[in-house]
Design a protein around this motif. Structure first.
Motif, PDB file in Angstrom:
ATOM      1  N   ASP A  74      27.600   7.176  10.001  1.00  0.00           N
ATOM      2  CA  ASP A  74      27.015   8.490   9.753  1.00  0.00           C
ATOM      3  C   ASP A  74      25.894   8.336   8.713  1.00  0.00           C
ATOM      4  OD1 ASP A  74      26.410  11.145   9.464  1.00  0.00           O
ATOM      5  OD2 ASP A  74      28.457  11.802   9.010  1.00  0.00           O
ATOM      6  N   VAL A  75      24.785   7.715   9.168  1.00  0.00           N
ATOM      7  CA  VAL A  75      23.694   7.403   8.244  1.00  0.00           C
ATOM      8  C   VAL A  75      22.972   8.671   7.806  1.00  0.00           C
ATOM      9  CG1 VAL A  75      21.771   5.840   7.816  1.00  0.00           C
ATOM     10  CG2 VAL A  75      23.452   5.255   9.540  1.00  0.00           C
ATOM     11  N   ALA A  76      22.948   9.673   8.670  1.00  0.00           N
ATOM     12  CA  ALA A  76      22.280  10.927   8.316  1.00  0.00           C
ATOM     13  C   ALA A  76      22.937  11.549   7.082  1.00  0.00           C
ATOM     14  CB  ALA A  76      22.324  11.896   9.492  1.00  0.00           C
ATOM     15  N   SER A  81      29.223   6.122  -8.207  1.00  0.00           N
ATOM     16  CA  SER A  81      29.743   7.187  -7.353  1.00  0.00           C
ATOM     17  C   SER A  81      28.863   7.361  -6.115  1.00  0.00           C
ATOM     18  CB  SER A  81      29.807   8.500  -8.136  1.00  0.00           C
ATOM     19  OG  SER A  81      30.519   8.355  -9.336  1.00  0.00           O
ATOM     20  N   TYR A  82      27.550   7.443  -6.340  1.00  0.00           N
ATOM     21  CA  TYR A  82      26.631   7.625  -5.213  1.00  0.00           C
ATOM     22  C   TYR A  82      26.671   6.430  -4.265  1.00  0.00           C
ATOM     23  CZ  TYR A  82      24.379  11.922  -6.845  1.00  0.00           C
ATOM     24  OH  TYR A  82      24.118  13.224  -7.201  1.00  0.00           O
ATOM     25  N   ASN A  83      26.631   5.234  -4.814  1.00  0.00           N
ATOM     26  CA  ASN A  83      26.658   4.048  -3.956  1.00  0.00           C
ATOM     27  C   ASN A  83      27.946   3.985  -3.142  1.00  0.00           C
ATOM     28  OD1 ASN A  83      24.159   3.212  -4.789  1.00  0.00           O
ATOM     29  ND2 ASN A  83      24.899   1.608  -6.153  1.00  0.00           N
ATOM     30  N   THR A  84      29.048   4.405  -3.752  1.00  0.00           N
ATOM     31  CA  THR A  84      30.339   4.363  -3.061  1.00  0.00           C
ATOM     32  C   THR A  84      30.344   5.287  -1.847  1.00  0.00           C
ATOM     33  OG1 THR A  84      31.518   3.828  -5.116  1.00  0.00           O
ATOM     34  CG2 THR A  84      32.815   4.745  -3.318  1.00  0.00           C
ATOM     35  N   ILE A  85      29.913   6.532  -2.038  1.00  0.00           N
ATOM     36  CA  ILE A  85      29.994   7.481  -0.925  1.00  0.00           C
ATOM     37  C   ILE A  85      28.902   7.214   0.113  1.00  0.00           C
ATOM     38  CG2 ILE A  85      28.530   9.349  -1.852  1.00  0.00           C
ATOM     39  CD1 ILE A  85      30.982  11.214  -0.914  1.00  0.00           C
ATOM     40  N   ILE A  86      27.729   6.745  -0.322  1.00  0.00           N
ATOM     41  CA  ILE A  86      26.676   6.363   0.627  1.00  0.00           C
ATOM     42  C   ILE A  86      27.164   5.195   1.480  1.00  0.00           C
ATOM     43  CG2 ILE A  86      24.390   5.273   0.794  1.00  0.00           C
ATOM     44  CD1 ILE A  86      23.568   6.991  -1.648  1.00  0.00           C
ATOM     45  N   GLY A  87      27.783   4.207   0.839  1.00  0.00           N
ATOM     46  CA  GLY A  87      28.310   3.064   1.586  1.00  0.00           C
ATOM     47  C   GLY A  87      29.401   3.474   2.550  1.00  0.00           C
ATOM     48  N   GLY A  88      30.240   4.439   2.143  1.00  0.00           N
ATOM     49  CA  GLY A  88      31.311   4.903   3.030  1.00  0.00           C
ATOM     50  C   GLY A  88      30.780   5.539   4.297  1.00  0.00           C
ATOM     51  N   PHE A  89      29.766   6.408   4.183  1.00  0.00           N
ATOM     52  CA  PHE A  89      29.203   7.053   5.376  1.00  0.00           C
ATOM     53  C   PHE A  89      28.448   6.045   6.242  1.00  0.00           C
ATOM     54  CE2 PHE A  89      29.800  11.142   3.087  1.00  0.00           C
ATOM     55  CZ  PHE A  89      30.475  11.807   4.100  1.00  0.00           C
TER      56      PHE A  89
END
Length: 488
Positions: free
Chosen positions: A329-331, A316-324
């Motif tokens: 939107d790296v911040a 879940s975390y990797n998915t949403i981090i990759g999406g941003f």
């Protein structure tokens, strides 16, 4: 037709006893009965040291498959001994086993929950049945021939229903999807359902081999979603098996891979009505939103997951981090990265690679280097595509020596082989700085890795020598490049 065939078989799997036993007439003559009795006595009463030599003496002419089945029936409570006996007969070529003898030992092992042994023998039996000339079976397909024999011998052997789950698994692992479908249909027609996990594996196999539409149709058929409850009751089809969260996860993942948005959202709605989604369910739908850049929808889904008190996992975390990171939107991605650490969810190489690529996409090479160094300290191996991206960005910023050192460290620590793009970027940067000797060494290394110089590499060297004022070498390289292009 296959369903009709099963209905004509003896009432094997019904709760009432069989009218005729499969093995009842197998050993009618005195010699055969005596052999069975002697073998059983030796197996059960002799010590292991003398057992096998005595067995060889007791079976000078070998053992018939039906005799083996009778012996196996006497060893129901000694499954390991029965298995050793089976393997011994094979190693000594004392029995020309057929599907009936295979079925007897398979049933015994399944009854004892020795699943892995039963499974392996099923794989062997399916392969062996190609070589037999048995014309008594009603099926041409080896998996279906084995299924028919397992059905006939089921009651005599006191087997367990999950023996058919093992058979379906054996078929799927052998990429025999169609026989698996037919076996399930025949079982369902008799009011018997495989485990939900078995049906899920089959649905996934159909999706992968025949497409999502075929897999979805099988899903609806096997879980009887298009049948009325009263019709099911009238037909006496037994308990209705319901899909679980893993069923929907498998289907949604296949839809995501094929880009079938509407079908995925339809499945999400069906799942919400029938069972509770888990973290993986949310991750699959989030992955689609992230792929489409719909981060607003992804965040809403994240909040819904939180409201359902479902803890996000590493996927879940990797998915949403990759999406941003994908939308630059790296911040915001860093916020989820910090939340991930506070939640105690272990980061993976993918977590860091998303951030590295995110910083590279916005041109922040310093932050990308810092994230990569943190990743390296944790001994998380990067993908070569991440190395390519870092090298190109460093070279574009004029930090060629740093890029070269970066590649050397990656090769030394992680045994990575740089791609042609990385070599090209480094050689181009070195030639631009007129470090021709270093560029030539790198080009030799590149050839040693199997990459041949192309027009881009030639162009970099020609430009470098012109910068050095070495027109003669630049001219020679132009000539060589033209000759290579002509020959190719």
């Amino acid at each position: 037709m296959a369903i009709q065939v099963l209905k004509q078989l003896s009432q094997t799997l019904r709760p009432k006893p069989w009218p005729l036993l499969f093995f009842s007439s197998s050993c009618s003559n005195d010699d055969s009965e005596s052999l069975v009795t002697n073998v059983v006595t030796i197996l059960t009463h002799h010590r292991s040291k003398s057992r096998w030599s005595n067995l060889r003496s007791a079976c000078p002419n070998g053992i018939e498959p039906l005799e083996f089945s009778q012996i196996t029936l006497h060893l129901k409570n000694k499954p390991q001994l029965a298995l050793r006996f089976f393997l011994w007969t094979k190693s000594k070529s004392l029995c020309h086993h057929n599907l009936a003898s295979y079925s007897s030992i398979i049933h015994l092992l399944a009854r004892a929950r020795l699943s892995s042994h039963a499974y392996q023998l099923m794989r062997t039996a399916i392969r062996t049945s190609y070589l037999t000339d048995d014309q008594n079976g009603r099926f041409a397909s080896p998996p279906l021939k084995l299924f028919e024999t397992l059905v006939k011998t089921y009651r005599d052997c006191g087997s367990a229903p999950f023996v058919f789950d093992l058979l379906i698994k054996a078929c799927l692992d052998s990429r025999k999807v169609d026989p698996s479908i037919e076996i399930v249909r025949m079982l369902l027609s008799r009011g018997i359902s495989p485990k939900v996990s078995t049906l899920n594996s089959l649905i996934s196999g159909v999706c992968n081999s025949q497409g999502v539409d075929a897999g979805y149709a099988i899903y609806r058929e096997f879980f009887r979603l298009d049948e009325e409850k009263n019709e099911i009751s009238r037909r006496g089809c037994g308990l209705r098996v319901t899909p679980n969260v893993h069923t929907y996860n498998e289907l949604m993942l296949c839809c995501y891979q094929d880009g079938l948005v509407e079908r995925m959202e339809e499945l999400w709605h069906e799942m919400s009505c029938n069972c509770k989604p888990n973290a993986y369910s949310f991750s699959v739908l989030m992955a689609f939103f992230c792929e489409e850049g719909r981060m607003g929808d992804a965040e809403k889904l994240w909040e819904e997951m939180r409201n359902e008190e479902i803890e996000p996992d590493v996927v879940s975390y990797n998915t949403i981090i990759g999406g941003f990171c994908k939308i630059g939107d790296v911040a915001r991605a860093e916020e989820f990265f910090r939340e991930m650490a506070l939640a105690g969810v272990e980061t993976t190489a993918s977590t860091y690679e998303h951030l590295v690529k995110g910083y590279c996409s916005v041109g922040d090479v310093d932050s990308a280097v810092l994230v990569y160094k943190d990743m390296s300290r944790r001994d998380l191996k990067p993908d070569t595509s991440t190395i390519d991206l870092m090298v190109r960005l460093l070279c574009d910023k004029g930090r060629v020596q740093e890029a070269l050192e970066f590649v050397r460290c990656a090769v030394s620590k992680f045994d990575l082989i740089p791609r042609e793009k990385s070599y090209a970027a480094l050689i181009r940067g070195l030639c631009f700085e007129r470090s021709m000797e270093e560029a030539l060494k790198l080009q030799a290394e590149m050839v040693g890795k199997g990459f041949q110089p192309n027009s881009e590499i030639y162009g970099a060297f020609i430009d470098g020598y012109i910068r050095q004022g070495n027109e003669e070498m630049a001219g020679a390289l132009r000539k060589e490049m033209l000759q290579n292009e002509t020959q190719s």
